[in-house]
Scaffold this motif. Structure first.
Motif, PDB file in Angstrom:
ATOM      1  N   ASP A  54       0.826  -1.207   0.000  1.00 11.62           N
ATOM      2  CA  ASP A  54       0.000   0.000   0.000  1.00 11.62           C
ATOM      3  C   ASP A  54       0.863   1.262   0.000  1.00 11.62           C
ATOM      4  O   ASP A  54       0.660   2.171  -0.808  1.00 11.62           O
ATOM      5  CB  ASP A  54      -0.917  -0.026   1.225  1.00 11.62           C
ATOM      6  N   ILE A  55       1.821   1.344   0.908  1.00 10.31           N
ATOM      7  CA  ILE A  55       2.652   2.537   1.013  1.00 10.31           C
ATOM      8  C   ILE A  55       3.524   2.723  -0.229  1.00 10.31           C
ATOM      9  O   ILE A  55       3.734   3.846  -0.702  1.00 10.31           O
ATOM     10  CB  ILE A  55       3.553   2.458   2.271  1.00 10.31           C
ATOM     11  N   GLN A  56       4.010   1.636  -0.805  1.00 11.87           N
ATOM     12  CA  GLN A  56       4.984   1.730  -1.890  1.00 11.87           C
ATOM     13  C   GLN A  56       4.370   1.729  -3.281  1.00 11.87           C
ATOM     14  O   GLN A  56       5.090   1.929  -4.262  1.00 11.87           O
ATOM     15  CB  GLN A  56       6.008   0.602  -1.764  1.00 11.87           C
ATOM     16  N   HIS A  57       3.052   1.522  -3.361  1.00 12.95           N
ATOM     17  CA  HIS A  57       2.403   1.492  -4.673  1.00 12.95           C
ATOM     18  C   HIS A  57       1.086   2.274  -4.640  1.00 12.95           C
ATOM     19  O   HIS A  57       0.065   1.830  -5.154  1.00 12.95           O
ATOM     20  CB  HIS A  57       2.190   0.048  -5.124  1.00 12.95           C
ATOM     21  N   ASP A  58       1.153   3.442  -4.084  1.00 15.42           N
ATOM     22  CA  ASP A  58       0.005   4.326  -3.954  1.00 15.42           C
ATOM     23  C   ASP A  58      -0.083   5.229  -5.194  1.00 15.42           C
ATOM     24  O   ASP A  58       0.780   5.209  -6.074  1.00 15.42           O
ATOM     25  CB  ASP A  58       0.181   5.174  -2.686  1.00 15.42           C
ATOM     26  N   PHE A  59      -1.156   6.004  -5.253  1.00 16.24           N
ATOM     27  CA  PHE A  59      -1.242   7.149  -6.154  1.00 16.24           C
ATOM     28  C   PHE A  59      -1.143   8.367  -5.240  1.00 16.24           C
ATOM     29  O   PHE A  59      -2.105   8.764  -4.599  1.00 16.24           O
ATOM     30  CB  PHE A  59      -2.556   7.132  -6.940  1.00 16.24           C
ATOM     31  N   TYR A  60       0.024   8.967  -5.173  1.00 13.38           N
ATOM     32  CA  TYR A  60       0.392   9.873  -4.093  1.00 13.38           C
ATOM     33  C   TYR A  60      -0.160  11.285  -4.280  1.00 13.38           C
ATOM     34  O   TYR A  60      -0.385  11.719  -5.418  1.00 13.38           O
ATOM     35  CB  TYR A  60       1.926   9.925  -3.976  1.00 13.38           C
ATOM     36  N   ARG A  61      -0.364  11.971  -3.151  1.00 18.16           N
ATOM     37  CA  ARG A  61      -0.625  13.413  -3.229  1.00 18.16           C
ATOM     38  C   ARG A  61       0.603  14.040  -3.875  1.00 18.16           C
ATOM     39  O   ARG A  61       1.718  13.801  -3.461  1.00 18.16           O
ATOM     40  CB  ARG A  61      -0.843  13.975  -1.822  1.00 18.16           C
ATOM     41  N   PRO A  62       0.422  14.844  -4.929  1.00 19.05           N
ATOM     42  CA  PRO A  62       1.584  15.371  -5.630  1.00 19.05           C
ATOM     43  C   PRO A  62       2.495  16.197  -4.733  1.00 19.05           C
ATOM     44  O   PRO A  62       2.032  16.980  -3.897  1.00 19.05           O
ATOM     45  CB  PRO A  62       0.973  16.251  -6.731  1.00 19.05           C
ATOM     46  N   ALA A  63       3.798  16.012  -4.904  1.00 20.93           N
ATOM     47  CA  ALA A  63       4.748  16.983  -4.366  1.00 20.93           C
ATOM     48  C   ALA A  63       4.578  18.268  -5.171  1.00 20.93           C
ATOM     49  O   ALA A  63       4.162  18.247  -6.329  1.00 20.93           O
ATOM     50  CB  ALA A  63       6.170  16.459  -4.491  1.00 20.93           C
ATOM     51  N   ALA A  64       4.883  19.398  -4.562  1.00 15.57           N
ATOM     52  CA  ALA A  64       4.647  20.668  -5.236  1.00 15.57           C
ATOM     53  C   ALA A  64       5.586  21.734  -4.712  1.00 15.57           C
ATOM     54  O   ALA A  64       6.087  21.653  -3.588  1.00 15.57           O
ATOM     55  CB  ALA A  64       3.191  21.108  -5.049  1.00 15.57           C
ATOM     56  N   ALA A  65       5.828  22.735  -5.556  1.00 11.54           N
ATOM     57  CA  ALA A  65       6.615  23.898  -5.168  1.00 11.54           C
ATOM     58  C   ALA A  65       5.886  25.145  -5.648  1.00 11.54           C
ATOM     59  O   ALA A  65       5.089  25.096  -6.589  1.00 11.54           O
ATOM     60  CB  ALA A  65       8.022  23.838  -5.765  1.00 11.54           C
ATOM     61  N   ALA A  66       6.154  26.257  -4.987  1.00 13.78           N
ATOM     62  CA  ALA A  66       5.462  27.502  -5.333  1.00 13.78           C
ATOM     63  C   ALA A  66       6.372  28.696  -5.091  1.00 13.78           C
ATOM     64  O   ALA A  66       7.246  28.666  -4.203  1.00 13.78           O
ATOM     65  CB  ALA A  66       4.179  27.644  -4.517  1.00 13.78           C
ATOM     66  N   ARG A  67       6.138  29.722  -5.871  1.00 13.66           N
ATOM     67  CA  ARG A  67       6.818  31.010  -5.687  1.00 13.66           C
ATOM     68  C   ARG A  67       5.752  32.100  -5.686  1.00 13.66           C
ATOM     69  O   ARG A  67       5.053  32.300  -6.674  1.00 13.66           O
ATOM     70  CB  ARG A  67       7.826  31.253  -6.813  1.00 13.66           C
ATOM     71  N   PHE A  68       5.621  32.788  -4.553  1.00 10.35           N
ATOM     72  CA  PHE A  68       4.629  33.850  -4.395  1.00 10.35           C
ATOM     73  C   PHE A  68       5.346  35.190  -4.291  1.00 10.35           C
ATOM     74  O   PHE A  68       6.340  35.309  -3.564  1.00 10.35           O
ATOM     75  CB  PHE A  68       3.794  33.629  -3.130  1.00 10.35           C
ATOM     76  N   SER A  69       4.815  36.168  -5.001  1.00  3.23           N
ATOM     77  CA  SER A  69       5.324  37.545  -4.898  1.00  3.23           C
ATOM     78  C   SER A  69       4.129  38.474  -4.747  1.00  3.23           C
ATOM     79  O   SER A  69       3.056  38.224  -5.312  1.00  3.23           O
ATOM     80  CB  SER A  69       6.117  37.940  -6.141  1.00  3.23           C
ATOM     81  N   ALA A  70       4.322  39.568  -3.992  1.00  4.60           N
ATOM     82  CA  ALA A  70       3.228  40.519  -3.787  1.00  4.60           C
ATOM     83  C   ALA A  70       3.776  41.906  -3.527  1.00  4.60           C
ATOM     84  O   ALA A  70       4.893  42.074  -3.016  1.00  4.60           O
ATOM     85  CB  ALA A  70       2.343  40.075  -2.631  1.00  4.60           C
ATOM     86  N   VAL A  71       2.970  42.886  -3.885  1.00  2.43           N
ATOM     87  CA  VAL A  71       3.235  44.288  -3.556  1.00  2.43           C
ATOM     88  C   VAL A  71       2.103  44.752  -2.651  1.00  2.43           C
ATOM     89  O   VAL A  71       0.918  44.569  -2.992  1.00  2.43           O
ATOM     90  CB  VAL A  71       3.315  45.162  -4.822  1.00  2.43           C
TER      91      VAL A  71
END
Length: 712
Positions: free
Chosen positions: A423-440
């Motif tokens: 189960d642990i090694q053959h799952d359909f995993y929650r995606p890993a993700a990265a983000a870059r946020f910028s604001a003024v």
């Protein structure tokens, strides 16, 4: 376990022997009868049965995953039916298009939609049955139907005081034409909806009467265990079956495309036989994927993300004209780790097949199996069981395909059970993700003038719903940012779709789980940058969103925002998803990076609360789920395979670590929204924001264990 369904005409004929009953009608499972009914989702015969003693059996169209739908769905019908709740029984509906989720147009349980799609249709079913019972009584008494009132399972003639129970009226009512339209009760007149109600499925579970997938027993059944290729994309080259067959009780070894199944008289015998095998795997060509390279790729992709998911105003011009504040975030892959092991039972024969198991998508299984088994979908009958945790994992078909192929090869029924390692090694995993946020920031730090969000992760939709991916944007990858709860004048959201060999799928909360962590952490950073209280900063952004602002204020009042005892610190987060608003405050203290969680307060506005007791429990369960992920949840990849294998290296929150929960339920009267996933997205950012308040350390990646934090 096999269910016997019959056509409506045959059942009506049988009903003449037992006249006092509404009836249920379904098509024959293995060949449609000539007199099988058309699939009419509003036919009350498909939804309820009233027996001679007045007991009412109500069919539940959604999978019972622990979310309480086996109580909430009957409550909708019973409220309008005006029956005696003490006489209500619930049954899981069979797999039939009449029970389709009307948002998906297939019988499926996902995306917190069970109450959302059924809220009005099931109430109409109850109201229709009520009116037919009133009409039946009026005809019997030869009085105007307006003089007849339905209440607590009886129809009363107000003028004469005569009464008839539903059981006595059912046969006459079943023969009447269905009214073209019915009036639903005013919410002010509800007697059941909106009141805490004990769940109907709990007694079944506590006395062991509820049948989960692992409980299924079929005559001549073998039990199987499976070993898949440990590397993503690998195939089975060959396997020598004799070592497994030498184990007493092992009956067969079934090679599959990318796995091998051992069938035996019991699960542990199958596991023993499987352990004796040494499969020869054909690994994919090229450099095997690794966690470090994958995450570096996501980070780089986020910085250069270009597929436009949303643009409001002119954010680029404002970003260039002002001083931008920028932060980068990331989250890892996550497994589902459902309590009930992945399992399915199949009985595949030359001309038909029967399938049992815990699933969220019973309406799709036959169509997925048909081309693999070489059978028409209508020759495959699917029986849903209780589900010991779904979280999106039971929307997949892999275990059902394996069980069906193993049964076909063996020529007899097979129950296939995955090990926890599988189960642990053959799952359909929650995606890993990265983000870059910028604001003024706006002048005087009064709000946000412009926001630029760039997100990178793998697509979930591209595998099963590629038509939903448009312009390089998977909607599931950007939810939680394209629909921020705040009114911002200038916003751009861009997405980079980075698909890899790691299989990804729906996970409780889906894209909101990563994106709300990114967005609400960044909002908190902006509040700090503006030297403003995080709650007040959010309320400024909600000046034009009174419903969201009201929820935050109610949460702040319950949590005592700003008034925590000395040494305790609070963090807050807000999201809107699945038609609901949810906000969370985490109150904690920290000593030597050991966290003590004192309180978690959730507030939800889901429009209409069907069962307050269930909503509170769902908020608690979602928070516990989110805590496990935020504190220690991580799936890492090395040499093209998952490195975790069981709960020793993929730990979940323990009972002793669970904090005190409080809930604020807002009955706004808005359109009903979902509940089961709502508190997952807000938990991680509220926790990280509280940690910043306590330590001054800004957490931009999860889990917290990677930063040296642990629970006291």
């Amino acid at each position: 376990m096999s269910e016997c369904h019959t056509s409506r005409r045959r059942f009506l004929q049988a009903a003449s022997a037992v006249p006092a009953a509404f009836v249920l009608g379904f098509h024959l499972p293995l060949a449609k009868a000539a007199d099988a009914p058309a699939h009419d989702p509003d036919d009350i015969n498909a939804w309820l049965r009233i027996d001679a003693d007045g007991s009412v059996t109500i069919m539940v169209p959604s999978a019972e995953l622990g979310q309480g739908v086996m109580t909430s769905a009957p409550m909708l019908i019973a409220e309008e039916l005006e029956c005696d709740w003490k006489q209500v029984r619930a049954e899981l509906a069979p797999t039939d298009p009449v029970y389709n989720n009307r948002m998906f147009k297939v019988q499926a349980t996902a995306s917190s939609t069970s109450a959302r799609w059924s809220f009005e249709p099931l109430r109409r079913i109850g109201a229709t049955a009520r009116e037919m019972l009133r009409e039946a009584a009026a005809q019997g008494w030869k009085v105007p139907v307006a003089e007849c009132r339905a209440v607590q399972g009886v129809v009363r003639h107000e003028a004469s005081g005569r009464t008839l129970g539903y059981g006595a009226l059912a046969a006459r009512a079943a023969a009447l034409p269905r009214p073209a339209s019915v009036a639903l009760k005013d919410p002010r007149d509800w007697k059941l909806l909106g009141r805490p109600t004990d769940r109907l499925d709990i007694p079944l579970k506590t006395r062991g009467a509820a049948v989960f997938g692992v409980d299924v027993k079929v005559p001549r059944m073998l039990v199987g265990s499976v070993m898949a290729c440990p590397a993503f994309g690998g195939k089975l080259h060959r396997v020598e079956a004799r070592p497994a067959l030498a184990v007493r009780g092992v009956r067969r070894v079934v090679p599959l495309d990318d796995a091998v199944v051992v069938l035996a008289d019991s699960y542990w015998t199958a596991r023993k036989g499987l352990a004796a095998l040494r499969p020869d795997w054909k690994l994919p060509q090229g450099e095997p994927v690794g966690d470090a390279a994958l995450m570096a790729g996501y980070r780089e992709a986020a910085r250069s993300a270009s597929a436009l998911a949303l643009r409001n105003g002119d954010p680029d011009a404002h970003m260039q004209a002002g001083q931008a504040y920028t932060a980068e975030y990331e989250v890892p892959y996550l497994a589902h780790a459902t309590m009930e092991p992945m399992n399915a039972t199949a009985d595949v024969r030359a001309d038909r097949a029967e399938i049992w198991g815990p699933t969220q998508v019973c309406g799709e299984i036959a169509h997925r199996l048909a081309p693999v088994l070489g059978l028409p979908a209508e020759r495959i009958v699917v029986h849903s069981t209780f589900v010991g945790g779904g979280f999106g994992r039971r929307e997949e078909f892999d275990v059902f395909l394996q069980a069906a192929l193993a049964s076909k090869a063996a020529g007899q029924p097979v129950k296939l059970i995955w090990s926890r390692e599988e189960d642990i090694q053959h799952d359909f995993y929650r995606p890993a993700a990265a983000a870059r946020f910028s604001a003024v920031l706006a002048p005087g730090a009064a709000g946000i003038r412009a926001l630029d969000a760039r997100l990178a992760c793998s697509s979930i939709y591209i595998r099963n719903f590629p038509d939903r991916v448009k312009g390089g944007v998977d909607p599931k990858s950007v939810e939680g940012v394209v629909d921020l709860p705040y009114a911002l004048p200038n916003v751009a959201v861009r997405h980079a779709m980075v698909n890899t060999a790691v299989p990804v799928g729906f996970w409780r909360g889906v894209g909101y789980t990563q994106n709300t962590f990114f967005a609400e952490s960044f909002i908190d950073e902006l509040a700090h940058h503006a030297r403003t209280d995080p709650l007040q900063f959010r309320l400024r952004l909600l000046a034009e969103r009174p419903r969201q602002a009201d929820l935050l204020r109610r949460l702040a009042q319950q949590a005592g925002w700003g008034g925590a005892p000395a040494g305790r610190f609070q963090g807050v987060a807000l999201s809107q998803a699945w038609g609901s608003l949810c906000a969370t405050v985490v109150e904690l203290s920290v000593r030597d990076k050991r966290i003590t969680l004192h309180r978690i307060v959730n507030a939800i506005d889901c429009g209409t609360v069907i069962n307050p007791a269930t909503v509170e429990r769902q908020l608690e369960g979602a928070s516990i789920w989110g805590l496990s992920a935020a504190l220690s949840g991580v799936i890492t990849i090395g040499d093209g395979r998952v490195q975790q294998s069981n709960f020793h290296d993929y730990p979940l929150l323990r009972l002793a670590q669970t904090p005190r929960f409080e809930a604020v339920l807002v009955q706004s009267g808005e359109r009903i929204g979902g509940v089961g996933e709502s508190a997952v997205p807000t938990l991680a950012p509220a926790l990280a924001n509280a940690l910043f308040a306590a330590t001054g350390e800004r957490i931009r990646s999860l889990p917290l264990a990677r930063h040296g934090f642990e629970l006291a």
